[in-house]
Design a protein around this motif. Sequence first.
Motif, PDB file in Angstrom:
ATOM      1  N   GLU A 104       0.834  -1.207   0.000  1.00  0.00           N
ATOM      2  CA  GLU A 104       0.000   0.000   0.000  1.00  0.00           C
ATOM      3  C   GLU A 104       0.870   1.259   0.000  1.00  0.00           C
ATOM      4  N   ALA A 105       1.971   1.252   0.741  1.00  0.00           N
ATOM      5  CA  ALA A 105       2.883   2.408   0.766  1.00  0.00           C
ATOM      6  C   ALA A 105       3.515   2.632  -0.602  1.00  0.00           C
ATOM      7  N   VAL A 106       3.931   1.549  -1.241  1.00  0.00           N
ATOM      8  CA  VAL A 106       4.511   1.658  -2.587  1.00  0.00           C
ATOM      9  C   VAL A 106       3.486   2.249  -3.547  1.00  0.00           C
ATOM     10  N   LEU A 107       2.265   1.721  -3.512  1.00  0.00           N
ATOM     11  CA  LEU A 107       1.224   2.211  -4.419  1.00  0.00           C
ATOM     12  C   LEU A 107       0.908   3.682  -4.150  1.00  0.00           C
ATOM     13  N   SER A 108       0.895   4.080  -2.894  1.00  0.00           N
ATOM     14  CA  SER A 108       0.548   5.471  -2.577  1.00  0.00           C
ATOM     15  C   SER A 108       1.641   6.442  -2.999  1.00  0.00           C
ATOM     16  N   GLN A 109       2.892   5.986  -3.049  1.00  0.00           N
ATOM     17  CA  GLN A 109       3.995   6.877  -3.398  1.00  0.00           C
ATOM     18  C   GLN A 109       4.396   6.814  -4.868  1.00  0.00           C
ATOM     19  N   ALA A 110       3.864   5.857  -5.597  1.00  0.00           N
ATOM     20  CA  ALA A 110       4.229   5.706  -7.010  1.00  0.00           C
ATOM     21  C   ALA A 110       3.644   6.835  -7.850  1.00  0.00           C
TER      22      ALA A 110
END
Length: 137
Positions: A104-110
């Motif tokens: 979820e963190a990766v998706l939110s920062q991509a």
Amino acid sequence: MRILIAIPRQDRATGNHVTGERFRRGLERHGHRVALVECAPEDLGLAAAVAAFRPQLALLLHAWRSGCPWLALPPHLAVPGVVLLSGTDLNRDLFDPQRREDVEAVLSQAAAVVTQNRLTAETLRRERPQLASRLYH
């Protein structure tokens, strides 16, 4: 453009490695400089590769295995990331209590999230509307 493609450190016969090589060849044919880097979530090798290559963009094949090292980059090495979701991301890691938060963190920062399946894109738009403006099929 200088593009770094981050793939999970796995057997070279996996779909991630094959896909990474295809993207590398295609992008190079269009005049881009490309570095293909294998990484693992607990690995700092991605930071060394980013420091040496100085990419303008990172293409992350696999949100958890390539995304975790990308999230761990020191601020001075930060580079925009595009995440190509894998089947493992969508069918396992988003539901794994030990991996979900990282994914979820990766998706939110991509900068962008890419899926290779129209139905998956539709489902993600419905279930995660915050991704809609950065989600591509």
